[in-house]
Scaffold this motif. Structure first.
Motif: not given
Length: 223
Positions: A17-22, A45-52, A114-121
């Motif tokens: 699950e990708l969260y922006w804040g809560d 991508a199999l896991l589209p992951l932006y912001g990391f 939980r992996l967090s970077e900036g506002q993304l987790s």
């Protein structure tokens, strides 16, 4: 090392699950047939992951091992875990693995990473593994055959024990006899069961005329 209550499970899938804040932004699920998951800032991508911050693209973020899932941590991400509904806490150093410049952690059963970077987790956990349904045994086939025979015999039994023209006529005759008996009882209770007989001449002569005497004027002629 993981405690005994946190042993990993090898047969399950992976849920991310990708969260922006809560706020939940996206979610992905990977079945048990998936052996690895690569992430990249790319929709293909199999896991589209932006912001990391990823060291390479695509980045091997999860791979299956004989013990379960192993999660490779992005170098700039803050890693925390929650076990069986508890709050998130920093990963113990003893649980981290170092291999060829990569830092990884084994995903335990009941654990959410939980992996967090900036506002993304990014929250990662193993999906539930359902128990495999036992296969049918020979005795089960025997019971299945008996039930099938009973089910197929129902139409035949209905034809044998069901209504026939002869039985329908017999039932109709019984119903008519019951109706006649009830009518006879009703007439008897009303005194109508004695048959009528003709009146004799004496009885006829004894009967009086039911007419009424009428006086008419003399000038009227009565025929």
């Amino acid at each position: 090392m993981l405690p005994a209550a946190m042993n990993t499970k090898a047969g399950g899938g992976l849920f991310c699950e990708l969260y922006w804040g809560d706020n939940l932004s996206e979610a992905w699920s990977y079945g048990p047939e998936q052996s690895s998951v690569h992430a990249a800032p790319d929709e293909t991508a199999l896991l589209p992951l932006y912001g990391f911050t990823l060291p390479e693209e695509p980045f091997l973020i999860a791979e299956r091992t004989p013990q379960g899932w192993r999660i490779h941590l992005p170098p700039a991400a803050r890693a925390e875990r929650a076990v069986k509904g508890d709050g998130y806490a920093a990963l113990p150093a003893a649980d981290l693995r170092q291999d060829a410049g990569r830092t990884s952690v084994d995903l335990a059963e009941g654990m959410t990473l939980r992996l967090s970077e900036g506002q993304l987790s990014l929250r990662i956990q193993a999906s539930v593994v359902k128990d495999q349904v036992n296969r049918l045994q020979w005795k089960d086939f025997g019971w299945l055959a008996i039930v099938s025979m009973l089910f197929l015999s129902l139409p035949v039994g209905f034809l044998v024990a069901g209504p026939t023209p002869q039985r329908m006529e017999e039932s109709k005759a019984r119903a008519m006899k019951m109706a006649a008996d009830k009518e006879a009882e009703r007439r008897k209770s009303m005194g109508l069961n004695t048959p009528l007989r003709p009146l004799t001449e004496e009885e006829l002569g004894a009967q009086q005329d039911a007419g009424t005497d009428l006086t008419v004027p003399a000038y009227l002629r009565v025929r």
